[in-house]
Design an enzyme around this catalytic site. Structure first.
Site, PDB file in Angstrom:
ATOM      1  N   THR A 103       0.839  -1.188   0.000  1.00 20.12           N
ATOM      2  CA  THR A 103       0.000   0.000   0.000  1.00 20.12           C
ATOM      3  C   THR A 103       0.878   1.244   0.000  1.00 20.12           C
ATOM      4  OG1 THR A 103      -1.714  -1.193   1.224  1.00 20.12           O
ATOM      5  CG2 THR A 103      -1.840   1.222   1.210  1.00 20.12           C
ATOM      6  N   TYR A 120       6.329  10.954   6.360  1.00 23.52           N
ATOM      7  CA  TYR A 120       5.529   9.809   5.899  1.00 23.52           C
ATOM      8  C   TYR A 120       5.822   9.522   4.430  1.00 23.52           C
ATOM      9  CZ  TYR A 120       1.245   7.859   3.800  1.00 23.52           C
ATOM     10  OH  TYR A 120       0.351   7.137   3.062  1.00 23.52           O
TER      11      TYR A 120
END
Length: 276
Positions: A103, A120
């Site tokens: 993902t 991130y």
């Protein structure tokens, strides 16, 4: 699988396959509580991953664990988004696993540059690089770069639930940017179908490494998206567009290139923004 996306994927895959899932000791399991007694699962903080591969014949891995980094240090982000999946990938190779679905995010796409969630995004870029290093050493790898997905049981801190909550409370005034940013909003059920089709059709996929952008292929301005939300909720809130500045390096246009999804999986989105 205790998160927003993982919980939806788990419930869908259980309809077609036996599933073993991992959770953390600190995970809030409210989204999947009813499944805990009937599905094999392990605490990833307490059980060596090697033991799970020894105890079960595993055909493939669907990796959805993600740390966005809100109120977390870079070391925690890297541990969740790079080190943990890299160990899973290496174990997949050692145990001759057939496939590895990863993902990823549209933030980690060519031409996309944003200071939002920088740590991130950097961790996602780093793990993508490792996927490419190992792409010819074992499992077929599919890297799914997800657009802005939304739906039930999402985290309350996310953009769509936040706005929805404010409108349902008829908050008098909601301060916003001009809202000219364009995003590819996709409903979570359409995203889940990509994962399910990937599992169902994995034997027909010959590429050792496949990267697929997951979205509707169309972009909508945030302003128009929120106006639809306001109309459907019949909210009395005033949407104060232009009150807030854009973020530094704000992404002003993004939509997924969905040709790969259509060609590889025969997938197309089914749920409109209004229906979603």
């Amino acid at each position: 699988v205790t998160g927003f996306l993982g919980s939806h994927i788990l419930k869908s895959l259980l309809e077609i396959s036996e599933v073993i899932f991992l959770k953390r000791s600190c995970s809030d399991v409210w989204r999947i509580r009813e499944l805990l007694s009937g599905v094999t699962h392990y605490d990833a903080d307490k059980t060596p991953l090697e033991n799970i591969f020894k105890e079960h014949r595993i055909d493939g891995i669907v990796h959805t664990a993600t740390e966005y980094g809100r109120n977390k240090g870079a070391d925690e982000i890297v541990a969740s988004n790079v080190i943990f999946p890299l160990k899973l990938l290496r174990l997949s190779i050692a145990n001759k696993i057939s496939f590895f679905l990863n993902t990823d995010t549209f933030f980690n796409s060519e031409g996309v540059a944003s200071s939002h969630l920088f740590d991130y995004t950097l961790s996602k870029k780093q793990f993508e690089a490792w996927l490419k290093v190992y792409k010819n050493r074992g499992p077929r790898i599919i890297n799914l770069k997800l657009s802005h997905f939304y739906g039930p049981r999402d985290g309350s801190e996310k953009f769509v639930p936040q706005m929805l909550s404010k409108m349902l409370r008829h908050e008098p005034r909601i301060e916003l940017t001009e809202g000219k940013q364009r995003r590819d909003f996709i409903y979570v059920d359409d995203v889940v179908k990509v994962y399910r089709l990937s599992v169902e059709k994995i034997d027909s996929i010959r590429d050792p490494y496949l990267e697929l952008e997951v979205g509707t292929g169309r972009s909508t301005t945030i302003k128009d998206f929120l106006k639809i939300m306001q109309r459907l909720t019949q909210s009395r809130s005033v949407l104060d567009f232009g009150k807030l500045p854009y973020r530094d390096n704000e992404i002003m246009e993004h939509h997924a290139k969905t040709d790969g999804l259509m060609r590889t999986l025969g997938w197309k989105p089914e749920i409109s923004i209004e229906e979603g």
